[in-house]
Scaffold this motif. Structure first.
Motif, PDB file in Angstrom:
ATOM      1  N   LEU A 147       2.418  -2.722 -10.864  1.00  0.00           N
ATOM      2  CA  LEU A 147       3.335  -3.240  -9.848  1.00  0.00           C
ATOM      3  C   LEU A 147       4.795  -2.998 -10.217  1.00  0.00           C
ATOM      4  N   PHE A 148       5.095  -3.054 -11.521  1.00  0.00           N
ATOM      5  CA  PHE A 148       6.494  -3.095 -11.959  1.00  0.00           C
ATOM      6  C   PHE A 148       6.922  -1.879 -12.774  1.00  0.00           C
ATOM      7  N   GLN A 149       6.117  -1.439 -13.722  1.00  0.00           N
ATOM      8  CA  GLN A 149       6.459  -0.290 -14.570  1.00  0.00           C
ATOM      9  C   GLN A 149       5.874   0.985 -13.952  1.00  0.00           C
ATOM     10  N   THR A 150       6.289   1.281 -12.728  1.00  0.00           N
ATOM     11  CA  THR A 150       5.648   2.369 -11.978  1.00  0.00           C
ATOM     12  C   THR A 150       5.927   3.742 -12.572  1.00  0.00           C
ATOM     13  N   GLU A 151       6.968   3.873 -13.387  1.00  0.00           N
ATOM     14  CA  GLU A 151       7.245   5.172 -14.000  1.00  0.00           C
ATOM     15  C   GLU A 151       6.175   5.570 -15.017  1.00  0.00           C
ATOM     16  N   ALA A 152       5.316   4.610 -15.404  1.00  0.00           N
ATOM     17  CA  ALA A 152       4.295   4.868 -16.423  1.00  0.00           C
ATOM     18  C   ALA A 152       2.981   5.377 -15.838  1.00  0.00           C
ATOM     19  N   PHE A 153       2.889   5.484 -14.505  1.00  0.00           N
ATOM     20  CA  PHE A 153       1.627   5.855 -13.869  1.00  0.00           C
ATOM     21  C   PHE A 153       1.822   7.102 -12.997  1.00  0.00           C
ATOM     22  N   PRO A 154       0.930   8.091 -13.107  1.00  0.00           N
ATOM     23  CA  PRO A 154       1.110   9.357 -12.388  1.00  0.00           C
ATOM     24  C   PRO A 154       1.286   9.202 -10.878  1.00  0.00           C
ATOM     25  N   ALA A 155       0.503   8.316 -10.249  1.00  0.00           N
ATOM     26  CA  ALA A 155       0.555   8.195  -8.787  1.00  0.00           C
ATOM     27  C   ALA A 155       1.869   7.631  -8.285  1.00  0.00           C
ATOM     28  N   THR A 156       2.574   6.903  -9.147  1.00  0.00           N
ATOM     29  CA  THR A 156       3.812   6.247  -8.710  1.00  0.00           C
ATOM     30  C   THR A 156       5.041   6.782  -9.441  1.00  0.00           C
ATOM     31  N   ASN A 157       4.882   7.840 -10.181  1.00  0.00           N
ATOM     32  CA  ASN A 157       6.035   8.450 -10.839  1.00  0.00           C
ATOM     33  C   ASN A 157       6.606   9.540  -9.939  1.00  0.00           C
ATOM     34  N   GLN A 277      10.613   5.323  -2.714  1.00  0.00           N
ATOM     35  CA  GLN A 277       9.315   5.512  -2.055  1.00  0.00           C
ATOM     36  C   GLN A 277       8.196   5.710  -3.067  1.00  0.00           C
ATOM     37  N   LYS A 278       8.449   6.499  -4.098  1.00  0.00           N
ATOM     38  CA  LYS A 278       7.422   6.750  -5.098  1.00  0.00           C
ATOM     39  C   LYS A 278       7.177   5.523  -5.974  1.00  0.00           C
ATOM     40  N   ARG A 279       8.235   4.832  -6.367  1.00  0.00           N
ATOM     41  CA  ARG A 279       8.100   3.793  -7.389  1.00  0.00           C
ATOM     42  C   ARG A 279       8.167   2.372  -6.844  1.00  0.00           C
ATOM     43  N   GLY A 280       8.584   2.203  -5.582  1.00  0.00           N
ATOM     44  CA  GLY A 280       8.710   0.855  -5.035  1.00  0.00           C
ATOM     45  C   GLY A 280       7.731   0.518  -3.930  1.00  0.00           C
ATOM     46  N   SER A 281       7.021   1.538  -3.401  1.00  0.00           N
ATOM     47  CA  SER A 281       6.125   1.302  -2.265  1.00  0.00           C
ATOM     48  C   SER A 281       5.016   0.318  -2.604  1.00  0.00           C
ATOM     49  N   ILE A 282       4.458   0.420  -3.799  1.00  0.00           N
ATOM     50  CA  ILE A 282       3.337  -0.443  -4.176  1.00  0.00           C
ATOM     51  C   ILE A 282       3.757  -1.913  -4.211  1.00  0.00           C
ATOM     52  N   LEU A 283       4.995  -2.172  -4.627  1.00  0.00           N
ATOM     53  CA  LEU A 283       5.477  -3.550  -4.721  1.00  0.00           C
ATOM     54  C   LEU A 283       5.834  -4.105  -3.348  1.00  0.00           C
ATOM     55  N   LEU A 284       6.557  -3.329  -2.537  1.00  0.00           N
ATOM     56  CA  LEU A 284       6.886  -3.807  -1.186  1.00  0.00           C
ATOM     57  C   LEU A 284       5.603  -3.999  -0.379  1.00  0.00           C
ATOM     58  N   ASN A 285       4.644  -3.096  -0.518  1.00  0.00           N
ATOM     59  CA  ASN A 285       3.379  -3.248   0.203  1.00  0.00           C
ATOM     60  C   ASN A 285       2.674  -4.538  -0.203  1.00  0.00           C
ATOM     61  N   THR A 286       2.693  -4.861  -1.479  1.00  0.00           N
ATOM     62  CA  THR A 286       2.089  -6.108  -1.967  1.00  0.00           C
ATOM     63  C   THR A 286       2.773  -7.318  -1.345  1.00  0.00           C
ATOM     64  N   MET A 287       4.103  -7.292  -1.269  1.00  0.00           N
ATOM     65  CA  MET A 287       4.848  -8.410  -0.696  1.00  0.00           C
ATOM     66  C   MET A 287       4.539  -8.571   0.791  1.00  0.00           C
ATOM     67  N   LEU A 288       4.464  -7.459   1.513  1.00  0.00           N
ATOM     68  CA  LEU A 288       4.189  -7.514   2.950  1.00  0.00           C
ATOM     69  C   LEU A 288       2.756  -7.968   3.217  1.00  0.00           C
ATOM     70  N   GLN A 289       1.820  -7.512   2.399  1.00  0.00           N
ATOM     71  CA  GLN A 289       0.452  -7.986   2.549  1.00  0.00           C
ATOM     72  C   GLN A 289       0.364  -9.477   2.237  1.00  0.00           C
ATOM     73  N   GLY A 290       1.117  -9.900   1.236  1.00  0.00           N
ATOM     74  CA  GLY A 290       1.101 -11.315   0.871  1.00  0.00           C
ATOM     75  C   GLY A 290       1.616 -12.207   1.982  1.00  0.00           C
ATOM     76  N   VAL A 291       2.729 -11.819   2.607  1.00  0.00           N
ATOM     77  CA  VAL A 291       3.315 -12.676   3.635  1.00  0.00           C
ATOM     78  C   VAL A 291       2.496 -12.637   4.923  1.00  0.00           C
ATOM     79  N   GLY A 292       1.710 -11.561   5.103  1.00  0.00           N
ATOM     80  CA  GLY A 292       0.881 -11.469   6.301  1.00  0.00           C
ATOM     81  C   GLY A 292      -0.546 -11.928   6.090  1.00  0.00           C
ATOM     82  N   GLN A 293      -0.849 -12.384   4.894  1.00  0.00           N
ATOM     83  CA  GLN A 293      -2.232 -12.740   4.550  1.00  0.00           C
ATOM     84  C   GLN A 293      -2.802 -13.803   5.489  1.00  0.00           C
ATOM     85  N   GLY A 294      -3.984 -13.506   6.021  1.00  0.00           N
ATOM     86  CA  GLY A 294      -4.630 -14.443   6.927  1.00  0.00           C
ATOM     87  C   GLY A 294      -4.195 -14.299   8.365  1.00  0.00           C
ATOM     88  N   VAL A 295      -3.170 -13.470   8.608  1.00  0.00           N
ATOM     89  CA  VAL A 295      -2.654 -13.291   9.967  1.00  0.00           C
ATOM     90  C   VAL A 295      -2.715 -11.822  10.373  1.00  0.00           C
TER      91      VAL A 295
END
Length: 426
Positions: A147-157, A277-295
Motif C-alpha cells: 500500500l505504501f512502499q510501492t516503489e519496491a514492487f514491480p507492478a507499482t513501480n 498513477q503508478k505508485r498511488g493508484s493502489i492506495l487511492l483505490n483502497t480509500m475509495l473502496q473503503g468509503v463506499g463499502q456496503g454501498v
C-alpha cells in the motif's frame, strides 16, 4: 414572585430557545455520518539518516542531533498526534460514528507503514482516541507494504524512461523555476550557511537526475527541500532557538518563507501524474473502496469498519491528492504542504430524509505554532482544514457534501487499473 408579564416573557423565551434547539437538532439529524477513511502522515521526526548526510555535506557543518534517533517519531511528536487523536475520537462520538468506551472490532481498523515513525504515530492516534483500550495497530512483516512502499514492487513501480519524460515535461524551464524561487533560496542560505563556509551549493544549477533505480529527482532542489523540512520539523519539535538554524530562525514566519522550496520539490516529485498513477493508484483505490463499502463496489479483503485509519508518509498523501486533482493552502503554509500529523479524510454521510449519500472530503492539520506548543485541539483551536469540491457539491452545516456517485466517478478518474494489485489484511 415574578410579575405576570415577566412570566409570560420567560415562557416565550424558553419556548423560543426550545424551538431553536429542536431546529438545530433536526438540522443536525438530517445528515448521518456512516463511514470515515483517513490517510494520516506520521508525526514529528528528526531528519532521516540519508537526509542528514546530504544537508550536512551541502552546508559543510553538523546539524543538531536530536534526542530521538534520526527518522524516528519524537516524544513531542507523539504528544502532538495524541492531541489530534483525542479530538477525533471525541468528534466522532459526538457525531454518532463511535460509541462511548473502547471500540468494538467493527468500529476501527488501523494499518501503518512498517517504519517506526508511522507505527508510533498510529499508536499515538489510537491512544488519543481510545485511551487505555489497547487498539491493535496492523502492519506487514518486513519493511515494504504494497500500500505504501510501492516503489519496491514491480507492478507499482515506474518505468524509468516514462518517469524521466514525465518529470521533464512538468519541469519545463528549470532555470526559470530556480530564478523565481531565489527569495526562498536566499532566506534558507542566510539561515543555515556559516559566513566562512563554502555555500556554493545554493547557487548550483538545478538539473533532473535519475538514480540507479530509475527514480527522477531535481538535483540541487531536493537537498534544499530536505533542509527546509528539517527546519520545519525542528520548529514543530520546539527545539531551542539556539539549536534551530544556529539561532537564525526565531519565528514561524521565517519557516513559511522557505516552504516554497518544499512545494517546488513536491511539484516535480510525487505530484507528477505518471508517478502518482503508478505508485498511488493502489492506495487511492483502497480509500475509495473503503468509503463506499456496503454501498458501492468493494472488496472482500478490506476490513469493514466505521473508521479505517491508514498511517503513512507525506509522499503517499502527495501521490493520492495528485490523482484526485486536489490541493490546498492551509494558513501559514504554502500550496500543497503536508505538515506532520496531518491527514486526508473521506467521510460518507447519508441524508436521513432522502436516503441519498454524500462524500465529505478534506485535508486537515495543525499550524506551525500549534504543533510547537502542543496546543490542544478543541473548538477554540480547531484543526486547519480545506475541502475538496466540485460543481454539484452543497454547503451544509456538516461541511461541503458532494453526491457520492459523481464524487466517486471524479475521484476514480485517474486511477491506473494495472497498478492496483491485491492487498492482504490478515
Amino acid at each position: 414572585m415574578m410579575p405576570r408579564r415577566h412570566q409570560a416573557a420567560a415562557r416565550l423565551f424558553i419556548a423560543g430557545a426550545l424551538w431553536l434547539c429542536a431546529s438545530q437538532a433536526q438540522a443536525e439529524a438530517q445528515y448521518q455520518l456512516e463511514k470515515v477513511v483517513e490517510l494520516n502522515r506520521h508525526g514529528i521526526r528528526p531528519p532521516t539518516p540519508g537526509n542528514r548526510k546530504d544537508i550536512e555535506a551541502a552546508t559543510h557543518r553538523a546539524w543538531t542531533t536530536w534526542t530521538t534517533r534520526d527518522g524516528e517519531l519524537t516524544g513531542h511528536g507523539y504528544a502532538a498526534v495524541e492531541n489530534k487523536g483525542r479530538w477525533e475520537g471525541e468528534h466522532y462520538r459526538r457525531l454518532g460514528l463511535l460509541t462511548a468506551g473502547c471500540p468494538q472490532p467493527q468500529d476501527v481498523y488501523v494499518r501503518a507503514s512498517p517504519l517506526q515513525r508511522t507505527r508510533a504515530t498510529a499508536q499515538a492516534l489510537v491512544d488519543g482516541a481510545f485511551p487505555g483500550c489497547g487498539v491493535e495497530v496492523h502492519r506487514v512483516e518486513g519493511e515494504d507494504d504494497p500500500l505504501f512502499q510501492t516503489e519496491a514492487f514491480p507492478a507499482t513501480n515506474t518505468d524509468p524512461a516514462k518517469q524521466l519524460a514525465a518529470v521533464r515535461a512538468k519541469a519545463g524551464d528549470l532555470a526559470a523555476r530556480q530564478q523565481a524561487l531565489q527569495p526562498a533560496v536566499q532566506a534558507l542560505k542566510h539561515a543555515v550557511c556559516s559566513p566562512d563556509a563554502d555555500c556554493s551549493y545554493f547557487d548550483k544549477p538545478w538539473q533532473i537526475k535519475q538514480g540507479k533505480s530509475g527514480k527522477a529527482s531535481i538535483d540541487g532542489l531536493s537537498v534544499l527541500a530536505n533542509m527546509v523540512e528539517t527546519l520545519r520539523l525542528g520548529w514543530n519539535e520546539n527545539l531551542p532557538l539556539s539549536q534551530l538554524a544556529w539561532g537564525n530562525i526565531t519565528s514561524s514566519v521565517q519557516i513559511t518563507a522557505v516552504l516554497p522550496l518544499l512545494t517546488a520539490n513536491y511539484d516535480l516529485g510525487n505530484d507528477v501524474m505518471y508517478t502518482a498513477q503508478k505508485r498511488g493508484s493502489i492506495l487511492l483505490n483502497t480509500m475509495l473502496q473503503g468509503v463506499g463499502q456496503g454501498v458501492s463496489g468493494t472488496t472482500d479483503r478490506l476490513p469493514d469498519t466505521r473508521w479505517l485509519l491508514l498511517v503513512a508518509h507525506d509522499t503517499n498523501i502527495a501521490m493520492v491528492r495528485t490523482l484526485m486533482n486536489f490541493t490546498w493552502t492551509l494558513p501559514g503554509y504554502t500550496r500543497g504542504n503536508i505538515p506532520p500529523g496531518s491527514s486526508l479524510v473521506f467521510e460518507r454521510w447519508r441524508d436521513t430524509k432522502s436516503g441519498e449519500r454524500f462524500l465529505h472530503v478534506y485535508f486537515q492539520g495543525q499550524s506551525l505554532d500549534d504543533l510547537r506548543r502542543l496546543q490542544t485541539v478543541d473548538d477554540q483551536h480547531p484543526l486547519l482544514r480545506e475541502e475538496w469540491r466540485q460543481s454539484d457539491c452543497r454547503i451544509t452545516e456538516v461541511g461541503t457534501l458532494c453526491p457520492m456517485k459523481t464524487a466517486l466517478k471524479a475521484l476514480n478518474r485517474n486511477l491506473d487499473s494495472a497498478s492496483i494489485t491485491p492487498v492482504s489484511y490478515q
